[in-house]
Design an enzyme around this catalytic site. Structure first.
Site, PDB file in Angstrom:
ATOM      1  N   GLY A   1      10.985 -57.097  57.455  1.00 16.40           N
ATOM      2  CA  GLY A   1      11.005 -55.677  57.799  1.00 16.40           C
ATOM      3  C   GLY A   1      12.235 -55.357  58.639  1.00 16.40           C
ATOM      4  N   THR A   2      12.563 -56.250  59.548  1.00 14.22           N
ATOM      5  CA  THR A   2      13.736 -56.059  60.412  1.00 14.22           C
ATOM      6  C   THR A   2      15.004 -55.956  59.559  1.00 14.22           C
ATOM      7  OG1 THR A   2      12.657 -57.331  62.158  1.00 14.22           O
ATOM      8  CG2 THR A   2      15.051 -57.081  62.324  1.00 14.22           C
TER       9      THR A   2
ATOM     10  N   ASN B   1       3.451 -48.914  65.547  1.00 12.17           N
ATOM     11  CA  ASN B   1       2.905 -50.264  65.605  1.00 12.17           C
ATOM     12  C   ASN B   1       1.955 -50.495  66.776  1.00 12.17           C
ATOM     13  OD1 ASN B   1       5.780 -49.899  66.419  1.00 12.17           O
ATOM     14  ND2 ASN B   1       5.360 -51.753  67.598  1.00 12.17           N
TER      15      ASN B   1
ATOM     16  N   GLN C   1       4.163 -50.907  59.270  1.00 12.01           N
ATOM     17  CA  GLN C   1       2.739 -50.922  59.651  1.00 12.01           C
ATOM     18  C   GLN C   1       1.862 -50.138  58.686  1.00 12.01           C
ATOM     19  OE1 GLN C   1       1.209 -52.680  61.895  1.00 12.01           O
ATOM     20  NE2 GLN C   1       2.973 -53.481  63.002  1.00 12.01           N
TER      21      GLN C   1
ATOM     22  N   SER D   1       7.164 -54.819  54.912  1.00 12.43           N
ATOM     23  CA  SER D   1       7.211 -56.259  55.199  1.00 12.43           C
ATOM     24  C   SER D   1       5.899 -56.912  54.772  1.00 12.43           C
ATOM     25  CB  SER D   1       7.432 -56.439  56.701  1.00 12.43           C
ATOM     26  OG  SER D   1       7.426 -57.805  57.027  1.00 12.43           O
TER      27      SER D   1
ATOM     28  N   HIS E   1       4.223 -59.665  55.472  1.00 13.19           N
ATOM     29  CA  HIS E   1       3.254 -60.345  56.348  1.00 13.19           C
ATOM     30  C   HIS E   1       2.329 -59.395  57.091  1.00 13.19           C
ATOM     31  CE1 HIS E   1       4.950 -60.065  60.586  1.00 13.19           C
ATOM     32  NE2 HIS E   1       6.012 -59.698  59.923  1.00 13.19           N
TER      33      HIS E   1
ATOM     34  N   THR F   1      20.503 -65.933  46.892  1.00 11.40           N
ATOM     35  CA  THR F   1      19.619 -66.363  45.805  1.00 11.40           C
ATOM     36  C   THR F   1      18.236 -65.812  46.106  1.00 11.40           C
ATOM     37  OG1 THR F   1      20.922 -68.327  45.420  1.00 11.40           O
ATOM     38  CG2 THR F   1      18.616 -68.390  44.667  1.00 11.40           C
TER      39      THR F   1
ATOM     40  N   CYS G   1       6.236 -58.289  69.896  1.00 14.87           N
ATOM     41  CA  CYS G   1       7.578 -58.585  70.385  1.00 14.87           C
ATOM     42  C   CYS G   1       7.739 -58.216  71.855  1.00 14.87           C
ATOM     43  CB  CYS G   1       8.614 -57.820  69.585  1.00 14.87           C
ATOM     44  SG  CYS G   1       8.025 -57.307  68.008  1.00 14.87           S
TER      45      CYS G   1
HETATM   46  N1  PLP Z   1       8.850 -52.364  62.075  1.00 13.64           N
HETATM   47  C1  PLP Z   1       7.604 -52.276  62.574  1.00 13.64           C
HETATM   48  C2  PLP Z   1       6.986 -50.929  62.780  1.00 13.64           C
HETATM   49  C3  PLP Z   1       6.901 -53.440  62.901  1.00 13.64           C
HETATM   50  O1  PLP Z   1       5.670 -53.344  63.408  1.00 13.64           O
HETATM   51  C4  PLP Z   1       7.533 -54.698  62.700  1.00 13.64           C
HETATM   52  C5  PLP Z   1       6.838 -55.956  63.093  1.00 13.64           C
HETATM   53  O2  PLP Z   1       6.118 -56.004  64.069  1.00 13.64           O
HETATM   54  C6  PLP Z   1       8.821 -54.722  62.150  1.00 13.64           C
HETATM   55  C7  PLP Z   1       9.448 -53.537  61.852  1.00 13.64           C
HETATM   56  C8  PLP Z   1       9.530 -56.007  61.894  1.00 13.64           C
HETATM   57  O3  PLP Z   1       9.070 -56.612  60.710  1.00 13.64           O
HETATM   58  P1  PLP Z   1       9.386 -58.163  60.446  1.00 13.64           P
HETATM   59  O4  PLP Z   1       8.483 -58.922  61.363  1.00 13.64           O
HETATM   60  O5  PLP Z   1       9.063 -58.385  59.001  1.00 13.64           O
HETATM   61  O6  PLP Z   1      10.814 -58.362  60.736  1.00 13.64           O
END
Ligand code: PLP
Length: 385
Positions: free
Chosen positions: A71-72, A151, A179, A199, A201, A237, A325
């Site tokens: 996601g990042t 989040n 989210q 994302s 996970h 890849t 985080c």
């Molecule tokens: N954006 C939001 C709103 C999130 O809650 C998170 C993860 O907590 C992320 C981005 C980051 O995603 P990833 O853990 O896949 O980098």
């Protein structure tokens, strides 16, 4: 009783059906999706079918979906990609006060590199203030980036209106749906979205794989240069097992969405109602109505959320005091401050986020265990006397 996991906004357990779908792509079908032989083409078919599932779930075409590493990474690709490509047209970006660090720190980086960034405030309900947004978006705004759902407090944002405000001034609209995706329906077309991050996970898929929707016709510069994979936007890849896992997780989440929304909303409401009724001086943070079905963020006056977390952990329950985080820092949550809470109230809030494998029995156990923990902590708190 097994340990209870109520921290699904941090991450989720991979669904066994997702693991089964992924396994062959580590072993028998290990080809490189860019190779023209049969090994490669089998991998390519799996990759493309995962891409189609994601595209269908957002009501778009597969050409508009690229796979990323998280996601990042999707957030960084979208924001820096727009900034680099459209920076000549304007240097102004609008975001909100309660974005995840993947957005907040990316726009901060750009603000140190020639861009001007404005943050739109949120209401006490945890929803962006649309009138303020209208005032902030200008002719030289190139991007509005506002999350689909927060989040920490799970509040869902009015994407359609935000997109309209951005488009009225010719700006692109990116939303971090990390989210929200897989929990609420998202139609990028109807909701005026140009770029969207997700994302795997967070919806019972594997870690380390994400996707980015880039509307056809919208141009961005890539972060990674190389062999030109993913329509030239993400050279590397392809992570075929990861993409297959993301696709399978997306398929399951969307097939079961209506029933799962009903089930989770009812469990979540039970938590909110019983906890706020049984524990005095406790309250829900953020709107109840505009909220993800699986999120309860509850504040308890005079005590520390971190102490609640540790005592619940002791009786076998995992919750969170904020986003994963930021839980290591002692800084009060920006999101809760932006809601208008006082710093001491922010420290007394916890986040309970439910998922597919949680049961009604687990919720009952939590509701039974929590009040004596709060009482014990208040007995030790000088603030509560
Ligand atoms: N954006 C939001 C709103 C999130 O809650 C998170 C993860 O907590 C992320 C981005 C980051 O995603 P990833 O853990 O896949 O980098």
């Amino acid at each position: 009783m097994e340990r209870i996991y109520f921290d699904h906004s941090a991450t989720t357990r991979v669904d066994p059906r997702v693991v089964d779908a992924m396994l062959p792509y580590f072993t028998e079908e290990y080809g490189n999706a860019s190779s023209n032989h049969t090994h490669g083409q089998t991998a390519k078919e799996a990759l493309e079918s995962a891409r189609q599932i994601v595209a269908d779930s957002l009501n778009t075409s597969s050409k508009a979906i690229i796979f990323t590493g998280s996601g990042t990474e999707s957030d960084n690709t979208a924001i820096k990609g727009v900034a680099e490509k459209h920076g000549k047209k304007g240097k102004h970006i609008v975001t909100s006060v309660f974005e995840h660090p993947a957005i907040a720190n990316t726009v901060k980086y750009l603000s140190h590199n020639g861009f001007e960034v404005d943050q739109v405030p949120i209401t006490s309900e945890g929803v962006v203030d649309l009138e303020k947004l209208k005032e902030l978006v200008r002719d030289d705004t190139i991007l509005v980036t506002i999350m689909t759902a927060n989040n920490e407090i799970g509040t869902v944002q009015p994407l359609k209106d935000i997109g309209e405000i951005a488009h009225d001034k010719g700006a692109l609209f990116h939303t971090d749906a990390v989210q929200a995706y897989g929990k609420i329906p998202i139609d990028v077309d109807k909701m005026n979205v140009d770029l969207l991050s997700l994302s795997a996970h967070k919806f019972h898929g594997p870690k380390g794989v994400g996707a980015l929707f880039v509307k056809e016709g919208v141009t961005i510069s890539p972060l990674l240069h190389g062999g030109g994979h993913e329509y030239g936007l993400r050279s590397s890849t392809e992570n075929v097992p990861g993409a297959v896992g993301l696709g399978k997780a997306a398929e399951i989440a969307h097939a079961d969405m209506d029933e799962e929304t009903e089930r989770l909303t009812s469990l979540r409401n039970k938590i909110i109602d019983e906890v706020t009724a049984n524990v005095k001086e406790s309250y829900l943070n953020g709107s109840r109505e505009h909220r993800l079905p699986n999120n309860a963020n509850i504040g308890f006056r005079w005590i520390e959320g971190e102490s609640i977390l540790l005592l619940l952990n002791h009786v076998g329950i995992s919750i969170s005091t904020g986003s994963a985080c930021s839980s290591k820092s002692l800084r009060p949550s920006e999101t809760l401050l932006a809601l208008g809470l006082k710093p001491e109230e922010v420290h007394g809030s916890v986040r309970i986020t439910l998922g597919r494998f949680n049961t009604a029995e687990e919720v009952d156990y939590f509701i039974e265990k929590l009040p004596p923990i709060i009482e014990k902590l208040r007995m030790m708190s000088p603030l509560a006397q």
